[in-house]
Design a protein around this motif. Structure first.
Motif, PDB file in Angstrom:
ATOM      1  N   LYS A 121      -4.449  -1.366  -0.255  1.00 20.32           N
ATOM      2  CA  LYS A 121      -5.816  -1.842  -0.118  1.00 20.32           C
ATOM      3  C   LYS A 121      -6.020  -2.475   1.263  1.00 20.32           C
ATOM      4  N   ALA A 149      -5.989  -8.994   1.371  1.00 18.88           N
ATOM      5  CA  ALA A 149      -5.057  -8.111   0.661  1.00 18.88           C
ATOM      6  C   ALA A 149      -3.640  -8.289   1.180  1.00 18.88           C
ATOM      7  N   TYR A 205      -1.634  -3.943  -3.115  1.00 17.60           N
ATOM      8  CA  TYR A 205      -2.183  -4.871  -2.120  1.00 17.60           C
ATOM      9  C   TYR A 205      -2.003  -4.304  -0.716  1.00 17.60           C
ATOM     10  N   GLU A 228      -2.079 -11.445  -0.102  1.00 18.17           N
ATOM     11  CA  GLU A 228      -1.573 -11.244  -1.464  1.00 18.17           C
ATOM     12  C   GLU A 228      -0.243 -10.487  -1.425  1.00 18.17           C
ATOM     13  N   GLN A 229      -0.160  -9.481  -0.567  1.00 22.57           N
ATOM     14  CA  GLN A 229       1.083  -8.735  -0.405  1.00 22.57           C
ATOM     15  C   GLN A 229       2.226  -9.679  -0.033  1.00 22.57           C
TER      16      GLN A 229
END
Length: 243
Positions: free
Chosen positions: A40, A56, A37, A59-60
């Motif tokens: 990206k 991204a 993540y 999400e990280q």
């Protein structure tokens, strides 16, 4: 933002069975994706695709919180870095108030201090709020926010729409518990009460208090468990204006 569509029974069974059904290998595999993540997000950021970079990085941040939550000493530096990554995408898009919200989750982190200092002049240059109208955020965890919006309905009368979340220890697997209300409130000198009722019976009173600069909103409930929200969901806290 991540969307959840869970019925009441689904959430009930998930809460009790989620941990038993997940294997350590599955959770390790999910946690191993954090670096992907971040990579990206960095790729999208360098390509100036800031919305995708933000997704991204969110999400990280969410998975770092999930995977670090069970440790004796969670790596706060890594988590704060993810928050700053999200904030930087918002800064690039001129969303300074939303960036401030992300940087305020861990305000004592050195990166957060640095980036907050960088945008102070941008924040100061924004038009001053003329009224209570706007959207306010409070962090709920897992890259999600509790949100209240105030819309004018006449002199001293406002439409208040709130949605809240609570994530348990396995929150990304079971999903959050939820709550919401949509009520009218009278604000006098920045203060007012929302009374939530069930069939005419008072359940709870949520007191609203706006700061003098109209940039923060404090909410406090007299009896949060009786508001009828999901388990541990509460409107209480300090909400930061984001627009």
């Amino acid at each position: 933002m991540r969307k959840y569509y869970y019925g009441a029974l689904t959430l009930l069974f998930a809460a009790f069975n989620c941990q038993a059904e997940l294997t350590e290998a599955q959770m390790d595999a999910d946690c191993a994706k954090i670096a992907d993540y971040a990579k990206k997000g960095d790729q999208y950021y360098k390509a100036k695709d800031y919305p995708k970079a933000r997704e991204a990085f969110e999400e990280q941040a969410a998975w770092l919180e999930q995977c670090e939550s069970g440790k004796d000493k969670p790596n706060d530096v890594l988590i704060a870095t993810a928050y700053n990554n999200v904030a930087l995408t918002l800064i690039r898009q001129g969303e300074y108030r939303k960036a401030q919200a992300w940087l305020s989750i861990m305000p004592d982190d050195e990166k957060s201090k640095y980036n907050l200092a960088r945008i102070q002049d941008k924040l100061q240059a924004l038009p001053k709020p003329a009224s209570a109208a706007g959207e306010y955020w409070q962090y709920a965890g897992r890259s999600e926010w509790e949100v209240i919006t105030l819309k004018p309905q006449g002199k001293e009368s406002w439409q208040a729409d709130w949605s809240g979340l609570y994530f348990g220890i396995m929150g990304l697997y079971s999903g959050p518990n939820m709550g919401d209300f949509s009520e009218k409130v009278t604000l006098k000198n920045g203060k007012g009460d929302i009374i939530l009722r069930d069939e005419g019976i008072s359940q709870c009173t949520i007191s609203l208090s706006l700061a003098a600069d109209l940039n923060t909103l404090e909410m406090k409930t007299d009896d949060a468990p009786n508001c009828g929200f999901g388990h541990n969901v509460s409107a209480d806290g300090t909400y930061l204006r984001v627009n």
